[in-house]
Design an enzyme around this catalytic site. Structure first.
Site, PDB file in Angstrom:
ATOM      1  N   CYS A   1       0.991  -1.251  -0.323  1.00 57.02           N
ATOM      2  CA  CYS A   1       0.021  -0.187   0.032  1.00 57.02           C
ATOM      3  C   CYS A   1       0.873   1.220   0.010  1.00 57.02           C
ATOM      4  O   CYS A   1       1.246   1.783   1.039  1.00 57.02           O
ATOM      5  CB  CYS A   1      -1.191   0.017   1.386  1.00 57.02           C
ATOM      6  SG  CYS A   1      -1.962   1.516   1.227  1.00 57.02           S
TER       7      CYS A   1
ATOM      8  N   CYS B   1      -0.461   4.349   1.877  1.00 54.45           N
ATOM      9  CA  CYS B   1      -0.217   3.959   3.555  1.00 54.45           C
ATOM     10  C   CYS B   1       1.402   4.315   4.033  1.00 54.45           C
ATOM     11  O   CYS B   1       1.720   4.676   4.962  1.00 54.45           O
ATOM     12  CB  CYS B   1      -0.678   2.788   3.954  1.00 54.45           C
ATOM     13  SG  CYS B   1      -2.138   1.992   3.167  1.00 54.45           S
ATOM     14  N   ASP B   2       2.291   3.727   3.070  1.00 52.92           N
ATOM     15  CA  ASP B   2       3.715   3.576   3.503  1.00 52.92           C
ATOM     16  C   ASP B   2       4.683   4.301   2.899  1.00 52.92           C
ATOM     17  O   ASP B   2       5.719   4.442   3.216  1.00 52.92           O
ATOM     18  CB  ASP B   2       3.900   1.995   3.486  1.00 52.92           C
ATOM     19  CG  ASP B   2       3.157   1.185   4.491  1.00 52.92           C
ATOM     20  OD1 ASP B   2       2.655   1.628   5.394  1.00 52.92           O
ATOM     21  OD2 ASP B   2       3.018  -0.063   4.191  1.00 52.92           O
TER      22      ASP B   2
END
Ligand code: NAP
Length: 331
Positions: A158, A161-162
């Site tokens: 992701c 997200c990261d």
């Protein structure tokens, strides 16, 4: 429909799934299948609307966030929060209002009789007037020996997200579809360099996405190549890459790996009961409705586009409001 505040309190002590005396015989207002952000947010809304609610959450409850380390983009946690901790809080919030959470896997469902729905889990039948399906979708991983143990330690699926954890780092993205292109474009805003590794010499991604990637000076392409292992003990430090033409395997130092080879929706048990698309995602109409009246869907089980915890939670809210309205209209 009936208020169940007191019953909910009585049930909270058994909501760890170890024992469960209710279920057989009782007809719940809402049966929620799945206990990720979508399922549990639905439960917060349905219980606060005084609808008796059972959540069949699976033996591994909590969904994708249980496999995540730090979550920095869920509103309300300015310092970030660990994925499992966030799920624990959402679960407690659902239990506070009386949701009964059963930690069993659903083996079978029967949706043919509208308003008289059933699901079987752990040798028990759960009956309900309405259903919200929130079983999510699993990331398809490469299945490499070191991959699983390094998830959250350099292996991710992701980018939104990261990506901020990989500022000025060298990263590879694996895959040749739109997801791989999209992940690479997100990552290039942070990383020093992003290499897209694809097993063929042709991408499956749309032309427009390929064009965007080709215009990004930080993204390079490694075609006809496959990752055969991830290197690292506590964090990713490199990969072994095989050239599919020469069969030569080389080690490649790298800080992070983003796997973007697709997702698999958890919908096997619904085959033949509701309409699924060609990839197995639930077909939704009018936002959260499925092909069966009274059965609604929320989160990654139908949404292959956004796939975020916060969007899943939002879909859970929408499904719960739609269920509430549907139950009012079909008393
Ligand atoms: P996808 O289109 O199915 O592409 C998966 C890619 O992973 C393919 O290139 C495939 O290679 C590769 N792959 C599969 N298994 C592999 C393995 N074991 N090892 C190495 N490579 C492997 O999946 P997706 O990219 O997640 O997209 C899913 C759907 O969402 C698509 O319909 C897509 O258009 C849509 N989507 C749209 C957008 C957008 O419009 N912005 C963004 C994301 C997704 P091969 O090509 O060799 O099979």
């Amino acid at each position: 429909m009936k208020g169940n505040k007191l019953e909910g309190k009585l049930e909270m002590s058994m909501s760890n799934g170890s024992s469960m005396t209710r279920g057989s015989g009782e007809v719940f207002d809402v049966l929620i299948i799945g206990s990720g952000p979508a399922g549990l947010t639905s439960a917060i809304y349905t219980t606060r609307a005084a609808l008796s609610t059972v959540v069949i959450g699976g033996t591994s409850w909590g969904g994708q966030l249980m496999l995540t380390t730090e979550v920095e983009n869920f509103p309300g946690f300015p310092e970030g929060i660990m994925g499992p901790k966030l799920m624990d809080k959402i679960r407690k919030q659902a239990e506070r209002f009386g949701a009964i959470i059963v930690l069993e896997d659903v083996e079978k469902v029967a949706f043919k009789n509208v308003g008289e729905f059933s699901a079987w889990a752990g040798n028990k039948e759960y009956k309900a007037r309405s259903v919200i399906i929130a079983t999510g979708a699993q990331t398809t991983w490469l299945g490499l020996p070191n991959e699983q143990k390094l998830i959250g330690r350099g292996v991710s699926s992701c980018a939104p997200c990261d990506a901020p954890f990989f500022r000025d780092k060298n990263i590879i993205v694996i895959g040749g579809g739109d997801s791989a292109m999209e992940e690479a474009l997100v990552l290039s805003r942070f990383a020093a360099e992003v290499a897209i590794v694809h097993r063929r010499d042709e991408f499956r991604a749309s032309k427009i996405m390929q064009e965007k990637v080709s215009k990004d000076p930080k993204i390079k392409l490694l075609l006809n190549r496959e990752i055969v292992d991830v290197i690292g003990e506590v964090r990713v430090v490199g990969v072994k890459i095989r050239d599919n033409k020469t069969k030569e395997v080389v080690e490649f130092p790298i800080d992070g790996i983003f796997v973007a080879i697709g997702h698999t929706p958890a919908t096997n048990i619904f085959k033949g009961e509701i309409d699924l698309d060609e990839k197995g995602y639930i077909k939704v109409f009018d936002r959260t409705k499925t092909s069966v009246e009274g059965v609604f869907a929320a989160g990654d089980v139908h949404d292959y586009h956004y796939k975020q915890a916060v969007t899943a939670a939002a879909f859970g809210c929408m499904a719960a409001l739609d269920v509430e309205k549907w139950l009012m209209e079909h008393k």
